[in-house]
Write an enzyme that holds these catalytic residues in place. Structure first.
Site, PDB file in Angstrom:
ATOM      1  N   GLY A  12       0.921  -1.230   0.088  1.00 29.51           N
ATOM      2  CA  GLY A  12       0.042   0.012  -0.024  1.00 29.51           C
ATOM      3  C   GLY A  12       0.735   1.067  -0.088  1.00 29.51           C
ATOM      4  CG  ASN A  14       1.574   3.140  -5.767  1.00 30.50           C
ATOM      5  OD1 ASN A  14       1.995   4.169  -6.224  1.00 30.50           O
ATOM      6  ND2 ASN A  14       2.243   2.049  -5.794  1.00 30.50           N
ATOM      7  CG  MET A  90      -1.300  -8.475  -6.337  1.00 34.26           C
ATOM      8  SD  MET A  90      -0.513  -8.033  -7.524  1.00 34.26           S
ATOM      9  CE  MET A  90       0.571  -9.237  -8.325  1.00 34.26           C
ATOM     10  CG  ASN A 107      -3.177  -1.179 -12.516  1.00 31.21           C
ATOM     11  OD1 ASN A 107      -3.085  -1.566 -11.282  1.00 31.21           O
ATOM     12  ND2 ASN A 107      -2.324  -2.038 -13.336  1.00 31.21           N
ATOM     13  CG  HIS A 109       2.439  -2.314 -15.328  1.00 32.89           C
ATOM     14  ND1 HIS A 109       2.438  -3.609 -14.752  1.00 32.89           N
ATOM     15  CD2 HIS A 109       3.547  -2.567 -16.070  1.00 32.89           C
ATOM     16  CE1 HIS A 109       3.199  -4.447 -15.163  1.00 32.89           C
ATOM     17  NE2 HIS A 109       4.049  -3.900 -15.910  1.00 32.89           N
ATOM     18  CB  SER A 136       2.167   2.492 -17.633  1.00 28.84           C
ATOM     19  OG  SER A 136       3.387   2.213 -18.538  1.00 28.84           O
ATOM     20  CG  ASP A 145      -0.760  -4.820 -16.208  1.00 30.67           C
ATOM     21  OD1 ASP A 145      -1.393  -4.172 -15.378  1.00 30.67           O
ATOM     22  OD2 ASP A 145       0.199  -5.672 -16.067  1.00 30.67           O
TER      23      ASP A 145
HETATM   24  C1  GRF Z   1       3.272  -1.247  -7.539  1.00 26.89           C
HETATM   25  O1  GRF Z   1       4.695  -1.390  -8.091  1.00 26.89           O
HETATM   26  C2  GRF Z   1       2.430  -1.072  -8.664  1.00 26.89           C
HETATM   27  O2  GRF Z   1       2.819  -0.441  -9.799  1.00 26.89           O
HETATM   28  C3  GRF Z   1       2.059  -2.462  -8.901  1.00 26.89           C
HETATM   29  O3  GRF Z   1       2.023  -3.059  -7.629  1.00 26.89           O
HETATM   30  C4  GRF Z   1       2.845  -2.332  -6.588  1.00 26.89           C
HETATM   31  C5  GRF Z   1       2.114  -1.924  -5.506  1.00 26.89           C
HETATM   32  O4  GRF Z   1       2.940  -1.471  -4.621  1.00 26.89           O
HETATM   33  N1  GRF Z   1       0.987  -2.418  -9.637  1.00 26.89           N
HETATM   34  P1  GRF Z   1       2.248  -0.978  -3.380  1.00 26.89           P
HETATM   35  O5  GRF Z   1       1.329  -1.963  -2.574  1.00 26.89           O
HETATM   36  O6  GRF Z   1       1.317   0.265  -3.728  1.00 26.89           O
HETATM   37  O7  GRF Z   1       3.302  -0.629  -2.366  1.00 26.89           O
END
Ligand code: GRF
Length: 200
Positions: A12, A14, A90, A107, A109, A136, A145
Protein backbone atom coordinates in the site's frame (compact mmCIF):
# COMPACT_ATOMS: atom_id res chain seq x y z
CA UNK A 1 -13.57 16.33 -3.92
CA UNK A 2 -13.53 13.31 -6.19
CA UNK A 3 -14.81 10.29 -4.23
CA UNK A 4 -12.39 7.42 -4.87
CA UNK A 5 -11.82 3.86 -3.71
CA UNK A 6 -8.44 2.17 -3.52
CA UNK A 7 -8.12 -1.57 -4.16
CA UNK A 8 -4.88 -3.05 -2.88
CA UNK A 9 -3.46 -6.48 -2.10
CA UNK A 10 -0.14 -5.62 -0.51
CA UNK A 11 2.06 -3.00 1.07
CA UNK A 12 0.00 0.00 0.00
CA UNK A 13 2.83 2.46 -0.58
CA UNK A 14 0.84 3.94 -3.47
CA UNK A 15 -2.18 4.25 -1.18
CA UNK A 16 0.09 6.10 1.25
CA UNK A 17 1.30 8.46 -1.48
CA UNK A 18 -2.34 9.24 -2.34
CA UNK A 19 -3.23 9.81 1.33
CA UNK A 20 -0.21 12.13 1.68
CA UNK A 21 -1.11 14.08 -1.48
CA UNK A 22 -4.67 14.59 -0.18
CA UNK A 23 -3.47 15.63 3.27
CA UNK A 24 -1.04 18.15 1.77
CA UNK A 25 -3.83 19.56 -0.45
CA UNK A 26 -2.19 18.52 -3.71
CA UNK A 27 -5.04 16.20 -4.58
CA UNK A 28 -8.73 17.12 -4.50
CA UNK A 29 -10.02 13.64 -3.79
CA UNK A 30 -11.49 11.78 -0.85
CA UNK A 31 -10.71 8.13 -0.24
CA UNK A 32 -14.14 6.72 0.60
CA UNK A 33 -12.88 3.21 1.21
CA UNK A 34 -9.98 0.79 0.84
CA UNK A 35 -10.75 -2.74 -0.28
CA UNK A 36 -8.43 -5.71 -0.19
CA UNK A 37 -8.53 -9.34 -1.19
CA UNK A 38 -5.78 -10.15 1.33
CA UNK A 39 -6.32 -10.03 5.06
CA UNK A 40 -2.66 -9.34 5.77
CA UNK A 41 -2.37 -6.46 3.28
CA UNK A 42 -0.51 -3.63 5.00
CA UNK A 43 -2.68 -1.27 2.93
CA UNK A 44 -5.54 -2.09 5.34
CA UNK A 45 -3.40 -0.98 8.31
CA UNK A 46 -2.58 2.28 6.55
CA UNK A 47 -6.30 2.87 5.95
CA UNK A 48 -7.13 2.16 9.62
CA UNK A 49 -4.46 4.59 10.76
CA UNK A 50 -6.09 7.34 8.70
CA UNK A 51 -9.66 6.40 9.69
CA UNK A 52 -10.56 5.36 6.16
CA UNK A 53 -13.31 2.70 5.97
CA UNK A 54 -11.54 -0.52 5.00
CA UNK A 55 -12.74 -3.94 4.00
CA UNK A 56 -11.14 -7.33 3.54
CA UNK A 57 -13.34 -9.29 1.16
CA UNK A 58 -12.02 -12.81 0.96
CA UNK A 59 -12.34 -14.24 -2.58
CA UNK A 60 -12.32 -17.73 -1.04
CA UNK A 61 -15.71 -17.02 0.52
CA UNK A 62 -17.31 -16.86 -2.93
CA UNK A 63 -17.78 -19.58 -5.50
CA UNK A 64 -17.23 -17.28 -8.49
CA UNK A 65 -15.36 -14.08 -9.31
CA UNK A 66 -18.71 -12.47 -10.13
CA UNK A 67 -20.06 -13.16 -6.66
CA UNK A 68 -16.93 -11.72 -5.06
CA UNK A 69 -17.13 -8.62 -7.24
CA UNK A 70 -20.82 -8.17 -6.44
CA UNK A 71 -19.83 -7.57 -2.84
CA UNK A 72 -17.13 -5.11 -3.93
CA UNK A 73 -19.66 -3.29 -6.11
CA UNK A 74 -22.13 -3.01 -3.23
CA UNK A 75 -19.48 -1.33 -1.08
CA UNK A 76 -18.44 0.98 -3.93
CA UNK A 77 -22.05 2.02 -4.54
CA UNK A 78 -22.67 2.51 -0.83
CA UNK A 79 -19.67 4.86 -0.73
CA UNK A 80 -20.71 6.65 -3.96
CA UNK A 81 -17.31 6.05 -5.50
CA UNK A 82 -16.62 7.75 -8.84
CA UNK A 83 -13.12 6.45 -9.54
CA UNK A 84 -11.66 3.05 -8.66
CA UNK A 85 -7.92 3.17 -8.17
CA UNK A 86 -6.08 -0.14 -8.34
CA UNK A 87 -2.86 0.08 -6.36
CA UNK A 88 -1.17 -3.28 -6.32
CA UNK A 89 -4.48 -5.16 -6.58
CA UNK A 90 -3.40 -8.61 -7.71
CA UNK A 91 -6.71 -9.81 -9.10
CA UNK A 92 -8.14 -9.59 -12.59
CA UNK A 93 -11.53 -7.92 -12.82
CA UNK A 94 -14.28 -9.56 -14.91
CA UNK A 95 -15.55 -7.93 -18.11
CA UNK A 96 -18.93 -7.24 -16.55
CA UNK A 97 -17.35 -5.40 -13.62
CA UNK A 98 -15.13 -3.41 -15.98
CA UNK A 99 -18.18 -2.58 -18.14
CA UNK A 100 -20.12 -1.44 -15.12
CA UNK A 101 -17.33 1.01 -14.27
CA UNK A 102 -16.33 1.84 -17.82
CA UNK A 103 -13.56 4.47 -17.90
CA UNK A 104 -13.70 4.68 -14.13
CA UNK A 105 -11.02 2.16 -13.16
CA UNK A 106 -7.32 2.95 -13.35
CA UNK A 107 -4.19 0.98 -12.53
CA UNK A 108 -0.51 1.71 -12.04
CA UNK A 109 2.08 -0.58 -13.55
CA UNK A 110 5.84 -0.50 -12.85
CA UNK A 111 7.03 -0.65 -16.47
CA UNK A 112 6.46 1.15 -19.76
CA UNK A 113 3.45 -0.66 -21.19
CA UNK A 114 2.92 -2.51 -23.43
CA UNK A 115 6.36 -3.82 -22.42
CA UNK A 116 6.63 -6.09 -19.41
CA UNK A 117 2.99 -6.50 -18.30
CA UNK A 118 2.08 -8.84 -15.46
CA UNK A 119 3.10 -9.24 -11.86
CA UNK A 120 6.87 -8.77 -12.24
CA UNK A 121 7.26 -5.70 -14.44
CA UNK A 122 10.35 -4.30 -12.70
CA UNK A 123 12.23 -7.58 -12.54
CA UNK A 124 11.29 -8.57 -16.09
CA UNK A 125 12.62 -5.28 -17.50
CA UNK A 126 15.79 -5.52 -15.38
CA UNK A 127 16.51 -9.09 -16.46
CA UNK A 128 15.74 -8.36 -20.10
CA UNK A 129 18.42 -5.69 -20.06
CA UNK A 130 16.48 -2.73 -21.41
CA UNK A 131 18.12 0.63 -20.77
CA UNK A 132 14.92 2.50 -20.08
CA UNK A 133 11.89 1.28 -18.19
CA UNK A 134 9.38 3.29 -16.20
CA UNK A 135 5.91 3.64 -14.82
CA UNK A 136 2.52 3.61 -16.57
CA UNK A 137 -0.93 4.59 -15.40
CA UNK A 138 -3.69 3.16 -17.56
CA UNK A 139 -7.40 2.55 -17.78
CA UNK A 140 -8.35 -0.98 -16.83
CA UNK A 141 -9.96 -3.35 -19.26
CA UNK A 142 -10.44 -7.09 -18.79
CA UNK A 143 -6.91 -7.97 -19.93
CA UNK A 144 -3.67 -7.94 -17.97
CA UNK A 145 -2.33 -4.36 -18.13
CA UNK A 146 -3.78 -3.87 -21.63
CA UNK A 147 -6.04 -0.84 -21.20
CA UNK A 148 -5.45 2.62 -22.75
CA UNK A 149 -2.38 4.39 -21.35
CA UNK A 150 -3.07 7.66 -19.54
CA UNK A 151 0.43 8.72 -18.52
CA UNK A 152 3.97 7.33 -18.42
CA UNK A 153 7.27 8.31 -16.85
CA UNK A 154 10.60 6.83 -18.01
CA UNK A 155 13.21 5.53 -15.58
CA UNK A 156 16.74 4.84 -16.79
CA UNK A 157 18.36 1.56 -15.81
CA UNK A 158 21.95 2.35 -14.85
CA UNK A 159 24.98 0.07 -15.15
CA UNK A 160 25.30 0.15 -11.38
CA UNK A 161 21.66 -0.69 -10.67
CA UNK A 162 20.64 -3.71 -8.68
CA UNK A 163 17.05 -4.90 -8.81
CA UNK A 164 16.55 -3.28 -5.41
CA UNK A 165 17.94 0.12 -6.42
CA UNK A 166 15.82 0.09 -9.57
CA UNK A 167 12.73 -0.87 -7.56
CA UNK A 168 13.30 2.09 -5.28
CA UNK A 169 13.49 4.58 -8.15
CA UNK A 170 10.45 3.08 -9.86
CA UNK A 171 8.39 3.26 -6.68
CA UNK A 172 9.47 6.86 -6.10
CA UNK A 173 8.16 7.75 -9.57
CA UNK A 174 4.93 5.84 -8.96
CA UNK A 175 4.30 7.79 -5.80
CA UNK A 176 4.62 11.06 -7.73
CA UNK A 177 2.71 10.05 -10.84
CA UNK A 178 -0.37 8.36 -9.38
CA UNK A 179 -1.60 11.33 -7.31
CA UNK A 180 -0.96 13.63 -10.30
CA UNK A 181 -3.08 11.47 -12.62
CA UNK A 182 -5.88 11.21 -10.05
CA UNK A 183 -5.80 15.00 -9.76
CA UNK A 184 -6.31 15.25 -13.53
CA UNK A 185 -9.41 13.08 -13.07
CA UNK A 186 -10.62 15.24 -10.22
CA UNK A 187 -10.29 18.25 -12.52
CA UNK A 188 -12.21 16.47 -15.30
CA UNK A 189 -9.25 16.74 -17.66
CA UNK A 190 -9.04 13.11 -18.84
CA UNK A 191 -11.10 11.86 -21.75
CA UNK A 192 -11.02 8.53 -23.51
CA UNK A 193 -11.11 8.68 -27.29
CA UNK A 194 -10.96 5.11 -28.63
CA UNK A 195 -7.64 3.77 -27.37
CA UNK A 196 -6.23 7.27 -27.03
CA UNK A 197 -6.41 9.19 -23.81
CA UNK A 198 -6.78 12.93 -24.26
CA UNK A 199 -5.63 15.21 -21.49
CA UNK A 200 -6.79 18.80 -21.62
C1 GRF B 1 3.39 -1.20 -7.49
O1 GRF B 1 4.70 -1.38 -7.96
C2 GRF B 1 2.42 -1.11 -8.61
O2 GRF B 1 2.97 -0.56 -9.77
C3 GRF B 1 2.07 -2.56 -8.87
O3 GRF B 1 2.05 -3.14 -7.60
C4 GRF B 1 2.90 -2.42 -6.72
C5 GRF B 1 2.10 -2.06 -5.51
O4 GRF B 1 2.89 -1.51 -4.50
N1 GRF B 1 0.84 -2.66 -9.59
P1 GRF B 1 2.22 -0.89 -3.21
O5 GRF B 1 1.32 -1.96 -2.59
O6 GRF B 1 1.44 0.32 -3.60
O7 GRF B 1 3.35 -0.55 -2.29
Amino acid sequence: MLPIAILASGNGSNLQAIIDAIESHKLDAKIQCVLSDRKSAFALERAKKHNIPNYFINPKDYSTREKHEKVLAQILIEHQVELIVLAGYMRLLTSSFVQMYKSKIINIHPALLPSFPGAHGIEDAFKYGVKITGVSVHFVDDGVDTGPVISQVPVEIKETDTLESLEQRIHAQEHKLYPQVIQLFAQGRIRLDGRKVRIS
